[in-house]
Write a protein that holds these residues in place. Structure first.
Motif, PDB file in Angstrom:
ATOM      1  N   CYS A  36       0.872  -1.173   0.000  1.00 42.85           N
ATOM      2  CA  CYS A  36       0.000   0.000   0.000  1.00 42.85           C
ATOM      3  C   CYS A  36       0.907   1.220   0.000  1.00 42.85           C
ATOM      4  N   PHE A  37       0.731   2.113  -0.943  1.00 47.37           N
ATOM      5  CA  PHE A  37       1.542   3.328  -0.998  1.00 47.37           C
ATOM      6  C   PHE A  37       0.607   4.525  -1.043  1.00 47.37           C
ATOM      7  N   PRO A  38       0.778   5.515  -0.143  1.00 50.06           N
ATOM      8  CA  PRO A  38      -0.047   6.711  -0.223  1.00 50.06           C
ATOM      9  C   PRO A  38       0.268   7.533  -1.481  1.00 50.06           C
ATOM     10  N   LEU A  39      -0.571   8.489  -1.789  1.00 51.39           N
ATOM     11  CA  LEU A  39      -0.373   9.330  -2.986  1.00 51.39           C
ATOM     12  C   LEU A  39       1.016   9.961  -2.996  1.00 51.39           C
ATOM     13  N   HIS A  40       1.674   9.907  -4.121  1.00 53.32           N
ATOM     14  CA  HIS A  40       3.008  10.508  -4.241  1.00 53.32           C
ATOM     15  C   HIS A  40       3.406  10.638  -5.718  1.00 53.32           C
ATOM     16  N   TYR A  41       4.440  11.431  -5.936  1.00 55.24           N
ATOM     17  CA  TYR A  41       5.138  11.450  -7.224  1.00 55.24           C
ATOM     18  C   TYR A  41       6.464  10.737  -6.991  1.00 55.24           C
ATOM     19  N   ASP A  42       6.920   9.939  -7.929  1.00 54.22           N
ATOM     20  CA  ASP A  42       8.218   9.282  -7.734  1.00 54.22           C
ATOM     21  C   ASP A  42       9.346  10.306  -7.755  1.00 54.22           C
ATOM     22  N   ASN A  43       9.124  11.387  -8.487  1.00 52.84           N
ATOM     23  CA  ASN A  43      10.076  12.498  -8.444  1.00 52.84           C
ATOM     24  C   ASN A  43       9.355  13.696  -7.822  1.00 52.84           C
ATOM     25  N   GLU A  69      -3.928  -2.699  -6.433  1.00 52.29           N
ATOM     26  CA  GLU A  69      -3.954  -2.068  -7.757  1.00 52.29           C
ATOM     27  C   GLU A  69      -3.203  -0.730  -7.714  1.00 52.29           C
ATOM     28  N   LEU A  70      -2.633  -0.373  -8.836  1.00 54.47           N
ATOM     29  CA  LEU A  70      -1.967   0.933  -8.970  1.00 54.47           C
ATOM     30  C   LEU A  70      -3.027   1.926  -9.447  1.00 54.47           C
ATOM     31  N   GLN A  71      -3.148   3.031  -8.737  1.00 49.51           N
ATOM     32  CA  GLN A  71      -4.076   4.054  -9.228  1.00 49.51           C
ATOM     33  C   GLN A  71      -3.281   5.282  -9.654  1.00 49.51           C
ATOM     34  N   LEU A  72      -3.389   5.613 -10.929  1.00 49.80           N
ATOM     35  CA  LEU A  72      -2.709   6.778 -11.485  1.00 49.80           C
ATOM     36  C   LEU A  72      -3.702   7.934 -11.522  1.00 49.80           C
ATOM     37  N   ILE A  73      -3.250   9.113 -11.131  1.00 48.49           N
ATOM     38  CA  ILE A  73      -4.150  10.267 -11.143  1.00 48.49           C
ATOM     39  C   ILE A  73      -3.553  11.364 -12.012  1.00 48.49           C
ATOM     40  N   PRO A  74      -3.793  11.303 -13.326  1.00 48.86           N
ATOM     41  CA  PRO A  74      -3.319  12.400 -14.167  1.00 48.86           C
ATOM     42  C   PRO A  74      -4.007  13.683 -13.697  1.00 48.86           C
ATOM     43  N   PHE A  75      -3.240  14.734 -13.501  1.00 52.49           N
ATOM     44  CA  PHE A  75      -3.740  15.946 -12.824  1.00 52.49           C
ATOM     45  C   PHE A  75      -5.020  16.484 -13.475  1.00 52.49           C
ATOM     46  N   VAL A  97       3.091  12.325 -12.760  1.00 51.80           N
ATOM     47  CA  VAL A  97       1.947  11.425 -12.550  1.00 51.80           C
ATOM     48  C   VAL A  97       1.808  11.048 -11.080  1.00 51.80           C
ATOM     49  N   LEU A  98       0.805  11.655 -10.463  1.00 52.00           N
ATOM     50  CA  LEU A  98       0.471  11.362  -9.076  1.00 52.00           C
ATOM     51  C   LEU A  98      -0.120   9.951  -9.045  1.00 52.00           C
ATOM     52  N   HIS A  99       0.275   9.163  -8.041  1.00 56.88           N
ATOM     53  CA  HIS A  99      -0.242   7.791  -7.992  1.00 56.88           C
ATOM     54  C   HIS A  99      -0.195   7.230  -6.581  1.00 56.88           C
ATOM     55  N   LYS A 100      -0.905   6.118  -6.407  1.00 58.78           N
ATOM     56  CA  LYS A 100      -0.875   5.404  -5.127  1.00 58.78           C
ATOM     57  C   LYS A 100      -1.112   3.933  -5.409  1.00 58.78           C
ATOM     58  N   VAL A 101      -0.850   3.106  -4.402  1.00 56.07           N
ATOM     59  CA  VAL A 101      -1.166   1.678  -4.522  1.00 56.07           C
ATOM     60  C   VAL A 101      -2.232   1.374  -3.480  1.00 56.07           C
ATOM     61  N   LEU A 102      -3.329   0.758  -3.924  1.00 57.00           N
ATOM     62  CA  LEU A 102      -4.428   0.426  -3.016  1.00 57.00           C
ATOM     63  C   LEU A 102      -4.005  -0.721  -2.090  1.00 57.00           C
ATOM     64  N   ALA A 152       3.383  21.548  -6.915  1.00 52.25           N
ATOM     65  CA  ALA A 152       3.244  22.597  -5.891  1.00 52.25           C
ATOM     66  C   ALA A 152       1.801  22.706  -5.397  1.00 52.25           C
ATOM     67  N   LEU A 153       0.849  22.195  -6.189  1.00 54.71           N
ATOM     68  CA  LEU A 153      -0.559  22.388  -5.859  1.00 54.71           C
ATOM     69  C   LEU A 153      -1.302  21.103  -5.542  1.00 54.71           C
ATOM     70  N   SER A 154      -0.676  19.947  -5.816  1.00 56.49           N
ATOM     71  CA  SER A 154      -1.466  18.706  -5.809  1.00 56.49           C
ATOM     72  C   SER A 154      -2.075  18.389  -4.444  1.00 56.49           C
ATOM     73  N   ARG A 155      -1.342  18.653  -3.358  1.00 58.32           N
ATOM     74  CA  ARG A 155      -1.910  18.366  -2.029  1.00 58.32           C
ATOM     75  C   ARG A 155      -3.160  19.198  -1.764  1.00 58.32           C
ATOM     76  N   ALA A 156      -3.136  20.433  -2.265  1.00 56.75           N
ATOM     77  CA  ALA A 156      -4.271  21.324  -2.022  1.00 56.75           C
ATOM     78  C   ALA A 156      -5.437  21.011  -2.960  1.00 56.75           C
ATOM     79  N   VAL A 157      -5.130  20.525  -4.148  1.00 57.18           N
ATOM     80  CA  VAL A 157      -6.208  20.198  -5.090  1.00 57.18           C
ATOM     81  C   VAL A 157      -6.814  18.826  -4.760  1.00 57.18           C
ATOM     82  N   TYR A 158      -6.002  17.951  -4.159  1.00 60.38           N
ATOM     83  CA  TYR A 158      -6.470  16.600  -3.783  1.00 60.38           C
ATOM     84  C   TYR A 158      -6.321  16.372  -2.273  1.00 60.38           C
ATOM     85  N   PRO A 159      -6.814  17.279  -1.420  1.00 57.02           N
ATOM     86  CA  PRO A 159      -6.515  17.162   0.015  1.00 57.02           C
ATOM     87  C   PRO A 159      -7.106  15.908   0.656  1.00 57.02           C
TER      88      PRO A 159
END
Ligand SMILES: O=C(O)CCC(=O)C(=O)O
Ligand SMILES: [Fe+2]
Length: 220
Positions: A36-43, A69-75, A97-102, A152-159
């Motif tokens: 299980c991986f929380p939302l992140h960018y690899d870079n 499953e891998l969930q990809l979240i294109p901004f 590409v913001l993503h997480k693993v369920l 710079a904005l992803s945490r605020a757009v996907y809080p």
């Protein structure tokens, strides 16, 4: 005669470096419930040079209901869920590409190769939007979709999505409270900046509209 129209050559979106020092390999084994991986960018930004993430899934017995499953979240576009099926190779841009693993119910394996390249230029790391950014929010959303400055904005757009993914993966584990607090502090700092908050609110509205229009895509 060449029948192709004489369009200027397309600029490549990234340039990969060569040589052994330009790639990182990870062999990953998640014991049951471990994957299980929380939302992140690899870079997430400098000093990382990761440009391309390549994940090969190695789960011959994976089946629906196993999770992981891998969930990809294109901004600001519909999310894509990818089942971690045996032999499947997933490749995406590490800095966009913001993503997480369920959460996974079963043992899970994959091999990841990160290829380094010329990423994190000032254009990618600074949020440099024109004064008209709020007037044409679709244009702004499209520009951020294709730019690593979205980080710079992803945490605020996907809080809520960030918080849920932290709880799903880290709930009850040492350090979870600190991670949630650091997420909340990031949001507080950002909401103290009025123009930025107006932009974030407009982007969140846009996110709600686009998610309604396009439900999550599943790669079975
Ligand atoms: O396990 C996966 O499917 C992806 C893991 C991941 O996101 C990572 O290693 O950065
Ligand atoms: Fe990742």
């Amino acid at each position: 005669m060449d029948p192709r129209p004489s369009a200027p050559p397309k600029r490549r979106p990234f340039d990969l470096y060569t040589g052994d020092r330009s790639r990182t390999v990870k062999i990953q084994h998640n014991a049951g419930r471990g994957g299980c991986f929380p939302l992140h960018y690899d870079n997430p930004g400098p000093p990382s040079s990761r440009a391309l993430t390549c994940i090969l899934y190695l789960n011959p017995d994976w089946s629906e209901g196993d999770g992981g499953e891998l969930q990809l979240i294109p901004f600001l576009r519909a999310p894509v869920r990818v089942n971690p099926r045996h032999g499947r190779l997933v490749v995406f841009l590490s800095d966009h590409v913001l993503h997480k693993v369920l959460p996974s119910e079963v043992e899970r394996f994959c091999l990841t190769i990160w290829l380094d390249g010329s990423v994190n230029s000032p254009r990618d790391t600074r949020l440099n939007l024109p004064p008209t950014a709020l007037k044409d929010i679709k244009k702004t959303a499209d520009a951020l979709h294709g730019s690593a400055s979205q980080r710079a904005l992803s945490r605020a757009v996907y809080p809520d999505e960030y918080e849920k993914s932290l709880l799903d993966c880290m709930g009850g584990v040492d350090g979870c409270a600190e991670m949630l607090e650091s997420h909340a502090a990031h949001l507080r700092a950002l909401s103290g900046n009025k123009p930025l908050k107006m932009l974030v609110d407009a982007l969140r509205k846009r996110k709600a509209e686009t998610a309604d229009a396009e439900p999550e895509m599943v790669v079975e």
